[in-house]
Enzyme design. Structure first.
Site, PDB file in Angstrom:
ATOM      1  N   GLU A  87       0.815  -1.219   0.000  1.00  0.00           N
ATOM      2  CA  GLU A  87       0.000   0.000   0.000  1.00  0.00           C
ATOM      3  C   GLU A  87       0.856   1.280   0.000  1.00  0.00           C
ATOM      4  OE1 GLU A  87      -4.116  -1.518   2.159  1.00  0.00           O
ATOM      5  OE2 GLU A  87      -2.653  -0.411   3.364  1.00  0.00           O
ATOM      6  N   GLU A 100      -6.540  -7.995  -0.543  1.00  0.00           N
ATOM      7  CA  GLU A 100      -7.043  -7.886   0.830  1.00  0.00           C
ATOM      8  C   GLU A 100      -8.526  -7.558   0.823  1.00  0.00           C
ATOM      9  OE1 GLU A 100      -5.071  -5.150   3.413  1.00  0.00           O
ATOM     10  OE2 GLU A 100      -3.055  -5.727   2.763  1.00  0.00           O
TER      11      GLU A 100
END
Length: 655
Positions: free
Chosen positions: A153, A305
């Site tokens: 991320e 995710e």
């Protein structure tokens, strides 16, 4: 070039982030037992393990990871191995404080959380390359290794001195000369003209409004610097394992990365997706992110995710209702996901995310969450061989561009109520609720395959992008543009007339007199619908058809919706139902057909390859008319002419 198909091999990858370093080794065998029972075939390891792998500068402790890699291989579970560089160990910040990023006020972002690294720091890049090199060298030949996951991320901004040096270097490459930079930034305004490169800084805290051109370039620079960090590590692991694909995980609809550029550098495009389970439109948010990710991947993609239950970062963190995780997982598969993974495998007992759910919750294997995970794993195995690798393009493209997003978000805009991501979401929602399938595209992409191109809002457009829109209509396509489109060029320089002249002609606008943003308590009534958020004082050109007129107020009688041939312009944001009806009408006129006609509200039908996914996003049973005979892969039963779905029900049908 390798890709997701080289890893899936006819299966849907199912699993999640696994952090075994948080647990004593006796738990590892129990984890593997539960993984096998749940149908887990892939785990991501090492994401936040830098301090465990390198507890002191230059030290290497790989023994624990060796044992885990062997354990996974012994049980037929593939490993997506992460480089641990998103969370440097405390010793790096202590010994090399220049690796710590600074915010626009000059404050240091210290260790103790995560993502505490400066993308511009030479020291950070050196240590990140070293641990990546040794990790890749050690596990390149390990049979459990299936894919590389770089960092995690990417989302760091840095306004520090080392970033300032790199920013100036980046600007030299982009603009070439100070004269060109001064022109691009409009520095004649407020006496900002630069006479030496050393005078240029990141857009740090300022007394009043910052220079929009400087801020825009800094957003581009930040995306590029983070991409440099990614590609540096990617190239290291590729050198050791050219046969394995490489990815990193995007955050959904996040403004900090130009994901069109990033996707070109990835073998597998992956995203993290966390709709709010209490949001009645959470499924639409999921659909938007899935459509965008599939479009960036130009085919199958990876859901890196999602949460099996609650997250821990909202004000109030609600768990997922029974069946919702299954429903949203199949929605992702319907929209192109060949991997469905969660953060995290086992719910942590300590640390900042101990209340973020896991596939194995604090309740253990008897808990509802794990039992639902087992069901999902079994059902994904039923459809994997039938769906992986397939891709069904849409007839509608929604245009989206990070440069335009960044340019339109400057501090001195006409209305802070106009939020680009919100406008994009509202338009996608209207199409989703009208049961119209959509792709996303960059405004300079080839649009020839699309019957309808939709531009919710692109404030800044390059000349090439404008030419592309004109060509789409000239070649027989239909175009519909929302307000504040084509206002500025790539340097955020307002076009003469307030909108690109060629666009005005295409859309039937003779003159754009004034923009009229609306307050929260204001609306713009028309003879066809209620307008929200924005309105414009425009004059129609000869030959343009006025499809809706403003009523009352200063704009009474003026065009709210214009059409010139196959090009439409909406100078306001119609209320949701009206936007849905209007876009459905335009799509029908463009020859776009729904996947299934007559669907009840809250039911979604998505075709992927030879399969039809039907999803009930409601909590009450529904019956759907489906002419013909179908076979449901999940139940093994025949479906003839109609389908009944229970609460959060899913059917995967082959005709």
């Amino acid at each position: 070039m390798t890709g997701l198909a080289d890893v899936t091999r006819g299966r849907i990858l199912f699993g999640g982030d696994y952090s075994p370093e948080q647990w004593p080794e006796e738990v590892w065998a129990e984890d593997v037992r539960l993984m096998k029972a749940a149908g887990v075939n892939s785990v991501t390891m090492g994401v936040f393990s830098w301090s465990r792998l390198e507890p002191r500068p230059g030290a290497r402790e790989f023994g624990w990871l060796d044992r885990l890699m062997d354990l996974m291989d012994d049980h037929g579970i593939g490993v997506v191995l992460a480089t641990p560089t998103s969370s440097p160990p405390p010793w790096l910040g202590r010994l090399h404080p220049e690796t710590l990023p600074r915010d626009e006020d000059g404050r240091i972002e210290w260790w103790g959380g995560r993502q505490h690294f400066s993308h511009a720091s030479a020291a950070y890049r050196r240590y990140a390359a070293a641990i990546t090199e040794d990790l890749a060298a050690r596990y390149a030949g390990h049979p459990a290794l299936t894919m590389w996951h770089i960092n995690n991320e990417y989302c760091t901004y840095d306004y520090g001195d080392e970033a300032a040096v790199r920013f100036r270097q980046w600007l030299r490459r982009r603009h070439g000369t100070l004269d060109a930079l001064n022109s691009a930034w409009g520095t004649a305004f407020w006496s900002q003209g630069y006479g030496d490169w050393e005078e240029i800084l990141p857009p740090r805290h300022a007394h009043y409004l910052k220079n929009p051109g400087q801020v825009l370039d800094f957003r581009r620079f930040t995306s590029d610097m983070l991409l440099e960090c990614y590609t540096a590590e990617r190239d290291i692991v590729r050198r050791h394992t050219p046969h394995l694909p490489v990815t990193t995980n995007f955050m959904p609809l996040w403004s900090g990365q130009d994901a069109w550029r990033w996707a070109r550098e990835e073998d597998v495009v992956s995203v993290d997706l966390y709709p709010d389970p209490r949001d009645p439109l959470g499924a639409q948010h999921g659909a938007l992110v899935q459509d965008m990710t599939r479009s960036q991947a130009r085919g199958p993609w990876m859901l890196m995710e999602q949460a099996a239950g609650a997250v821990n970062w909202r004000g109030v963190n609600h768990p997922k209702r029974r069946g919702l995780n299954r429903l949203w997982s199949f929605q992702a598969v319907a929209r192109g996901a060949d991997a469905v993974c969660c953060f995290q495998w086992r719910q942590s007992r300590q640390g900042a995310e101990k209340f973020h759910s896991g596939m194995v919750p604090h309740a253990g294997e008897e808990g509802r969450t794990y039992q639902e995970v087992k069901q999902l794993g079994a059902e994904l195995a039923l459809v994997g061989t039938q769906v992986t690798g397939s891709h069904t393009p849409s007839d509608i493209a929604i245009l989206h561009d990070w440069d335009s997003w960044w340019a339109g978000a400057h501090q001195g805009r006409l209305s802070t109520r106009v939020d680009y991501a919100q406008v994009l979401t509202v338009w996608h929602r209207a199409l989703w609720q009208a049961h119209l399938a959509t792709d996303f595209a960059h405004p300079e992409h080839d649009l020839g395959a699309y019957k309808l191109v939709v531009v919710p809002q692109l404030y800044a457009l390059t000349d090439a992008a404008v030419d592309n829109l004109l060509a789409h209509v000239r070649d027989g396509g239909t175009l519909v543009c929302g307000f504040l489109t084509g206002v500025a060029d790539q340097d955020d320089r307002v076009r003469p007339g307030g909108m690109d002249e060629r666009l005005r002609e295409l859309l039937g606008i003779r003159t754009l007199h004034e923009w009229w943003p609306l307050d929260e308590d204001e609306s713009a009534g028309t003879d066809a619908f209620g307008g929200t958020l924005w309105s414009e004082e425009i004059e129609a050109a000869e030959g343009a058809s006025i499809e809706a007129r403003y009523q009352r107020g200063e704009l009474d009688g003026l065009p709210a919706v214009l059409r010139r041939g196959r090009a439409w312009y909406l100078s306001t944001l119609p209320e949701p139902h009206a936007l849905r009806v209007l876009l459905a009408r335009i799509a029908a006129g463009a020859g776009v057909r729904r996947v299934v006609d007559g669907l009840p509200d809250g039911v979604e039908a998505v075709r992927r390859g030879d399969l039809l996914f039907v999803l009930n996003h409601g909590r009450e049973p529904v019956t759907v008319a489906l002419p013909g005979r179908h076979h449901d892969l999940l139940t093994g039963s025949a479906v003839e002419n109609k389908l009944t779905l229970g609460r959060y029900g899913v059917a995967v049908l082959r005709s």
